[in-house]
Design an enzyme around this catalytic site. Structure first.
Site, PDB file in Angstrom:
ATOM      1  N   ASP A 213       0.831  -1.199   0.000  1.00  0.00           N
ATOM      2  CA  ASP A 213       0.000   0.000   0.000  1.00  0.00           C
ATOM      3  C   ASP A 213       0.874   1.261   0.000  1.00  0.00           C
ATOM      4  OD1 ASP A 213      -2.817   1.111   0.549  1.00  0.00           O
ATOM      5  OD2 ASP A 213      -1.621   2.075   2.102  1.00  0.00           O
ATOM      6  N   GLU A 263       1.703  -0.405  -4.904  1.00  0.00           N
ATOM      7  CA  GLU A 263       0.801   0.687  -5.274  1.00  0.00           C
ATOM      8  C   GLU A 263       1.677   1.931  -5.405  1.00  0.00           C
ATOM      9  OE1 GLU A 263      -3.170   3.101  -3.770  1.00  0.00           O
ATOM     10  OE2 GLU A 263      -1.595   2.570  -2.365  1.00  0.00           O
TER      11      GLU A 263
HETATM   12  C1  GLC Z   1      -4.158   3.256  -0.389  1.00  0.00           C
HETATM   13  C2  GLC Z   1      -5.416   2.412  -0.286  1.00  0.00           C
HETATM   14  C3  GLC Z   1      -6.509   3.272   0.248  1.00  0.00           C
HETATM   15  C4  GLC Z   1      -6.113   3.769   1.627  1.00  0.00           C
HETATM   16  C5  GLC Z   1      -4.763   4.490   1.589  1.00  0.00           C
HETATM   17  C6  GLC Z   1      -4.206   4.686   2.962  1.00  0.00           C
HETATM   18  O1  GLC Z   1      -4.266   4.250  -1.346  1.00  0.00           O
HETATM   19  O2  GLC Z   1      -5.717   1.831  -1.521  1.00  0.00           O
HETATM   20  O3  GLC Z   1      -7.741   2.589   0.313  1.00  0.00           O
HETATM   21  O4  GLC Z   1      -7.088   4.643   2.111  1.00  0.00           O
HETATM   22  O5  GLC Z   1      -3.808   3.760   0.869  1.00  0.00           O
HETATM   23  O6  GLC Z   1      -3.723   3.493   3.500  1.00  0.00           O
END
Ligand code: GLC
Length: 538
Positions: A213, A263
């Site tokens: 993440d 991500e």
């Molecule tokens: C990422 C996740 C999202 C979350 C954020 C904070 O972007 O996909 O859902 O709110 O991280 O952890």
């Protein structure tokens, strides 16, 4: 039928991830096994045959760990415990094994940037006070101003609002997201050790991969300087220190034959590709494609740029049309402006669902024909639209932090419809599910769609089956073919051509031996209607 070119059974090739179809499960909204209104692991276990029949290679679970759910589970209080709302660790282990026996691998989500404010480390940090070793695992600082009444710096939050919260003893702590998600200090060795231990914990339980993440955010400039537009390096985005951290993670993954998907939201493709060097992450999400408007030229450019940025590091591209953070595809593509950014999440934006669905069907065939791996978000295969959530039911912190102007992300997180004739469309709840399902939700139910060869579910099932059996699909080269303005046509060797018509008029099909699959009916004279895609055997 040709033999599958990918063997999904245990012991199958190590490079399964290079062209996998991965299904994202948001456990809270997937299926409710115990009837309490919240999805859970029992619900997922009961639906594993559905996922096997759909034809996916892996399932990615958004966080299922112990969490106060201040941000839908992205506020983890304990990585080694399943949240009781979802089940137990024993059930998770059973789920991982059962999925594997059906040829489905498991990917879990790790959130290195922050933990929950209920995590034992943060509670200890609060209790121990200023200057303590416990505080060093986070970013605690005195405030600015005469009495320390001003935050230590001016960083903007990813979720609107301030990034600093002051605690009772006067110190402030950093949180790029909500105050319930304190940022960890990645310069601290214990933070690194703990995360590698968490990785091992899940790999030892049979997990095949980890989604990281906010992977470009965890490292911070230790001086925590004010943000200056354009200054390089950025104080907290994409800092060089991260690469050493991920190289170390890679060694842990390699020891278990596991893989990563990061991500990584970065506009600079060269910087993005650095995360995909052979000793770092295996893959990263490609948000350029997701964010692209429904426009042939822009899509082709996004595809070319993506392939070009991955080529030098030898990593496969990933393709994704939606996830738990963005407006659902059919709703987005039904809008006059089909571009996506967080700002387009607005109350009452008009959308034409029939148009959006036609385009989403075409987009599915486009996406599934591209080289690399592909991610599907639960309900995408049912063609679910973004739901309008009544204001009083909204739960997403993004909504509240925007001062109520942003509807937040709940509209893509509504409990799934499984059985048209059952209460709550067969989600499994005995009482109102945690988010209300809109009127007409049962029309999208999986059981109804399974019986309809023209449904979105049938389209996805057929496309995923062909993607497994056609050697041309998945990893490998892509060659563009000449096509009229507004039409995308490319060949996947050997012998498969994908044509997508985004022009306002029908398009003639190139010479072919057979039509393998279309996203909608062809014209009576064999032409490809607008907003329609086709896979051809040539
Ligand atoms: C990422 C996740 C999202 C979350 C954020 C904070 O972007 O996909 O859902 O709110 O991280 O952890």
């Amino acid at each position: 039928m040709a033999a599958p070119h990918r063997d999904p059974t245990p012991g199958s090739p190590d490079d399964w991830w290079r062209d996998a179809a991965i299904y994202q499960v948001y456990p809270r909204s997937f299926a409710d096994g115990d009837g309490d209104g919240t999805g859970d692991l029992a619900g997922v276990r009961a639906k594993l045959p559905y996922l096997a029949e759909l034809g996916v290679d892996a399932v990615w679970f958004t966080p299922w760990y112990l969490s106060p759910l201040a941000d839908g589970g992205y506020d983890v209080a304990d990585y080694r415990t399943i949240d009781p709302a979802f089940g137990t660790l024993d059930e998770a282990e059973k789920l991982i094994a059962e999925a594997r026996s059906l040829g489905i691998r498991t990917i879990v989500d790790i959130v290195p940037n922050h933990v929950s404010d209920q995590h034992p480390w943060f509670r200890a940090a609060l209790a121990a006070g200023p200057g303590s070793p416990e505080r060093k695992r986070f970013h605690f600082r005195p405030g600015r101003g005469e009495h320390g009444e001003l935050p230590p710096n001016d960083w903007p939050s990813q979720f609107a609002g301030p990034t600093w919260t002051r605690v009772e003893d006067g110190e402030w702590y950093l949180h790029l997201f909500t105050p319930q998600q304190p940022d960890l200090n990645w310069a601290h060795p214990a933070v690194r050790e703990e995360h590698e231990s968490v990785l091992r914990f899940w790999f030892e339980r049979g997990v095949a991969g980890v989604r990281i993440d906010s992977a470009a955010l965890p490292a911070k400039d230790p001086a925590l300087p004010d943000f200056v537009e354009g200054r390089d390096p950025h104080p907290y985005v994409d800092r060089d220190e991260l690469h050493e951290i991920y190289r170390s993670w890679r060694r842990v993954a390699d020891a278990h034959g596991a893989v990563f998907v990061g991500e990584v939201w970065l506009p600079d493709s060269e910087r993005f590709a650095r995360y995909l060097r052979p000793d770092e992450l295996h893959t990263a999400f490609n948000f350029t494609f997701l964010a692209c408007p429904w426009d042939a030229h822009r899509l082709r450019t996004a595809i070319d740029d993506t392939l070009a940025e991955h080529a030098p590091v030898g990593a496969p591209a990933t393709w994704v049309l939606c996830n738990h953070d963005v407006t659902r595809t059919v709703t987005r593509y039904g809008r006059a402006d089909t571009g996506f950014d967080f700002a387009t999440k607005a109350f009452g934006t008009p959308t034409d669902l029939e148009l959006g669905t036609r385009r989403a069907r075409a987009a599915a065939l486009l996406t599934l024909a591209l080289p690399g791996s592909v991610y599907l978000y639960q309900g995408e295969e049912l063609g679910l639209p973004e739901a309008d959530i009544p204001r009083e039911c909204i739960q997403d912190p993004m909504h509240f932090r925007s001062g109520g102007t942003d509807p937040g992300r709940d509209g893509c997180r509504v409990p799934l419809p499984w059985k048209a004739a059952s209460p709550y469309a067969g989600f499994g709840s005995d009482a109102e599910p945690w988010l209300p399902q809109p009127a007409g939700w049962s029309a999208y139910a999986a059981d109804r769609q399974a019986a309809d060869p023209a449904s979105m579910l049938s389209l996805y099932r057929t496309a995923l089956r062909l993607r497994r059996t056609e050697p041309a699909l998945g990893d490998g080269p892509l060659e563009w073919l000449p096509a009229p303005d507004g039409v995308l046509a490319f060949r996947r060797a050997p012998g498969l051509v994908c044509v997508v018509n985004l022009a306002g008029r029908p398009a003639a099909l190139p010479d072919h031996d057979a039509v393998l699959l279309t996203s909608g009916p062809l014209d009576t004279d064999g032409g490809l209607p607008t907003d329609t895609a086709v896979w051809l055997r040539v």
